[in-house]
Design a protein around this motif. Structure first.
Motif, PDB file in Angstrom:
ATOM      1  N   THR A 105       0.861  -1.176   0.000  1.00 14.77           N
ATOM      2  CA  THR A 105       0.000   0.000   0.000  1.00 14.77           C
ATOM      3  C   THR A 105       0.905   1.236   0.000  1.00 14.77           C
ATOM      4  O   THR A 105       1.962   1.235   0.636  1.00 14.77           O
ATOM      5  CB  THR A 105      -0.939   0.037   1.212  1.00 14.77           C
ATOM      6  OG1 THR A 105      -0.180   0.304   2.394  1.00 14.77           O
ATOM      7  CG2 THR A 105      -1.692  -1.274   1.357  1.00 14.77           C
ATOM      8  N   GLY A 106       0.496   2.272  -0.730  1.00  9.47           N
ATOM      9  CA  GLY A 106       1.395   3.412  -0.882  1.00  9.47           C
ATOM     10  C   GLY A 106       2.614   3.046  -1.710  1.00  9.47           C
ATOM     11  O   GLY A 106       3.671   3.666  -1.603  1.00  9.47           O
ATOM     12  N   ASP A 166      -2.531   2.529  -4.343  1.00  7.03           N
ATOM     13  CA  ASP A 166      -2.051   3.898  -4.098  1.00  7.03           C
ATOM     14  C   ASP A 166      -3.067   4.885  -4.673  1.00  7.03           C
ATOM     15  O   ASP A 166      -3.645   4.640  -5.741  1.00  7.03           O
ATOM     16  CB  ASP A 166      -0.682   4.112  -4.762  1.00  7.03           C
ATOM     17  CG  ASP A 166       0.072   5.292  -4.184  1.00  7.03           C
ATOM     18  OD1 ASP A 166       1.119   5.060  -3.556  1.00  7.03           O
ATOM     19  OD2 ASP A 166      -0.373   6.443  -4.359  1.00  7.03           O
ATOM     20  N   ASN A 167      -3.258   6.008  -3.973  1.00  4.08           N
ATOM     21  CA  ASN A 167      -4.223   7.000  -4.454  1.00  4.08           C
ATOM     22  C   ASN A 167      -3.575   8.102  -5.296  1.00  4.08           C
ATOM     23  O   ASN A 167      -4.240   9.042  -5.731  1.00  4.08           O
ATOM     24  CB  ASN A 167      -4.987   7.626  -3.283  1.00  4.08           C
ATOM     25  CG  ASN A 167      -4.115   8.524  -2.412  1.00  4.08           C
ATOM     26  OD1 ASN A 167      -2.883   8.531  -2.528  1.00  4.08           O
ATOM     27  ND2 ASN A 167      -4.747   9.286  -1.542  1.00  4.08           N
ATOM     28  N   THR A 211      -7.834   4.001  -2.428  1.00 10.49           N
ATOM     29  CA  THR A 211      -7.444   4.541  -1.127  1.00 10.49           C
ATOM     30  C   THR A 211      -7.666   3.523  -0.019  1.00 10.49           C
ATOM     31  O   THR A 211      -8.604   2.712  -0.079  1.00 10.49           O
ATOM     32  CB  THR A 211      -8.253   5.815  -0.806  1.00 10.49           C
ATOM     33  OG1 THR A 211      -8.003   6.214   0.550  1.00 10.49           O
ATOM     34  CG2 THR A 211      -9.746   5.587  -0.992  1.00 10.49           C
ATOM     35  N   HIS A 252       2.454  -2.292   4.528  1.00 12.04           N
ATOM     36  CA  HIS A 252       1.503  -1.185   4.665  1.00 12.04           C
ATOM     37  C   HIS A 252       2.244   0.134   4.864  1.00 12.04           C
ATOM     38  O   HIS A 252       2.595   0.517   5.979  1.00 12.04           O
ATOM     39  CB  HIS A 252       0.562  -1.472   5.839  1.00 12.04           C
ATOM     40  CG  HIS A 252      -0.569  -0.492   5.957  1.00 12.04           C
ATOM     41  ND1 HIS A 252      -1.109   0.182   4.889  1.00 12.04           N
ATOM     42  CD2 HIS A 252      -1.263  -0.070   7.060  1.00 12.04           C
ATOM     43  CE1 HIS A 252      -2.084   0.970   5.301  1.00 12.04           C
ATOM     44  NE2 HIS A 252      -2.193   0.832   6.626  1.00 12.04           N
ATOM     45  N   ALA A 255       0.984   3.053   3.029  1.00 10.59           N
ATOM     46  CA  ALA A 255       0.060   4.153   2.728  1.00 10.59           C
ATOM     47  C   ALA A 255      -0.282   4.931   3.997  1.00 10.59           C
ATOM     48  O   ALA A 255      -0.787   4.368   4.966  1.00 10.59           O
ATOM     49  CB  ALA A 255      -1.208   3.610   2.083  1.00 10.59           C
TER      50      ALA A 255
END
Length: 377
Positions: free
Chosen positions: A7-8, A32-33, A63, A82, A84
């Protein structure tokens, strides 16, 4: 090889980790956003980080605050890294709901799904932070080891920035080990503490191995040069290349442990691959404290652009004075030793910066925001 969700994963650490894991044969999915603050208005053009991974990973634009996005991302994953999160000490002090929603709620959704559904996840790596230690670990001349609370605003307004204990004794700085007191001095630090505690508490009850890395100040080629809220090397670099003078907070003697991106990736890969990491919390840094004035002068020298350096005496509420990592545990259990000295890392970073377009210097605007909120003194 295992399937790994990052994530991220389009961010600075995440993208570098993704490329290293791909090189080692892992199949990577990234959630990822593509935050505008980090990746710019059009990531296809403005984000070298996103472009470096987009054709090499299974990419999910979404997200961590969306349960549906998490459901898509978690399918067939063996390991979650993780990353993000909203980052930045100063900004966290007035974007409180946003930091709480992304960092705490985002992690809670992940754990809720893992607790109530069948997935193939075996391990979760959580990115924690040195910020959870607050002012860190010190030695009192009479009392021994102490963990001082936030510095006194009145003293700082008078130009005294040193960390003192309740009796005003000056303290000796010590490296912060993983058993040190957890007492963050910013909302960002609180959210990182909460993330770590949730992962380390919940995962073992699900038969999932948790690992937490408390990263120090990570830097290196690829970090955002346009984000004025975090990354002191990037902020200073953008100021210098715009021929703007550098405004240094406090007296310039405040220190951080600056760790190069390659070393951070190495430590994280060890956490993924080594069973000795399971259930453990590790500092990731160099074990060396470098003051902010040294950072500024090193960058000026590297860019060969002579700009004024002003020690302003100003300070941000929520900032700590010093911190550097005790690496005994990660060295002993994972065999990790940082390989890049700060002087060498600065050369690699500045050489990369000089190949990039000069970014707009947005620091003044971000400081004005903090001043309006009463957080910049």
């Amino acid at each position: 090889m295992k399937n790994i969700l990052i994530t991220g994963g389009a961010g600075f650490i995440g993208s570098n980790l993704a490329l290293k894991l791909i090189e080692k044969g892992y199949k990577i999915t990234v959630l990822d956003n593509l935050s505008k603050q980090i990746h710019g208005d059009n990531p296809e053009i403005t984000s070298t980080l996103y472009r470096s991974i987009k054709d090499k990973v299974t990419f999910i634009e979404g997200t961590v605050t969306s349960r549906e996005d998490w459901k898509k991302a978690l399918e067939n994953q063996n390991i979650i890294v993780h990353f993000a999160a909203e980052t930045g000490t100063g900004q966290s002090m007035y974007c409180i709901e946003k930091y709480t929603e992304v960092n705490i709620k985002g992690t809670a959704i992940m754990l809720d799904l893992l607790a109530n559904n069948k997935y193939s996840v075996e391990k979760v790596i959580i990115a924690s932070s040195r910020s959870i230690y607050g002012e860190g670990k010190y030695e009192h001349p009479k009392l021994g080891i102490v963990y001082p609370s936030h510095r006194n605003e009145k003293n700082m307004l008078e130009g005294d920035f040193e960390v003192r204990y309740k009796d005003s004794e000056i303290l000796k700085l010590l490296p912060t080990d993983e058993e040190s007191k957890i007492h963050p001095s910013s909302v960002y630090g609180i959210t990182k503490q909460n993330q770590e505690q949730m992962v380390m508490t919940v995962c073992p009850t699900l038969g999932i191995s948790p690992v937490s890395f408390r990263y120090q100040n990570v830097y290196g080629p690829g970090q955002s040069l346009s984000n004025p809220y975090t990354g002191i090397l990037s902020i200073f670099s953008t100021q210098i290349r715009n021929n703007n003078g550098i405004q240094i907070f406090e007296d310039g003697k405040e220190t951080r442990d600056f760790v190069f991106i390659d070393d951070v990736v190495d430590a994280t890969v060890r956490g993924i691959e080594k069973e000795e990491a399971n259930g453990n919390i590790f500092n990731v840094g160099t074990g060396v404290a470098t003051d902010v004035l040294t950072v500024a002068n090193s960058l000026i020298s590297a860019y060969k652009i002579d700009v004024a350096v002003t020690i302003t005496g100003k300070f941000r509420l929520g900032d700590i004075r010093h911190n550097y990592a005790d690496l005994t545990k990660i060295s002993s259990l994972l065999g990790f030793e940082p390989k890049v000295l700060f002087a060498d890392g600065i050369k690699k970073f500045s050489s990369w910066v000089l190949e990039q377009e000069i970014q707009e210097d947005k620091l003044t605007k971000s400081l004005e925001e903090m001043k309006m909120k009463g957080l910049l003194k």
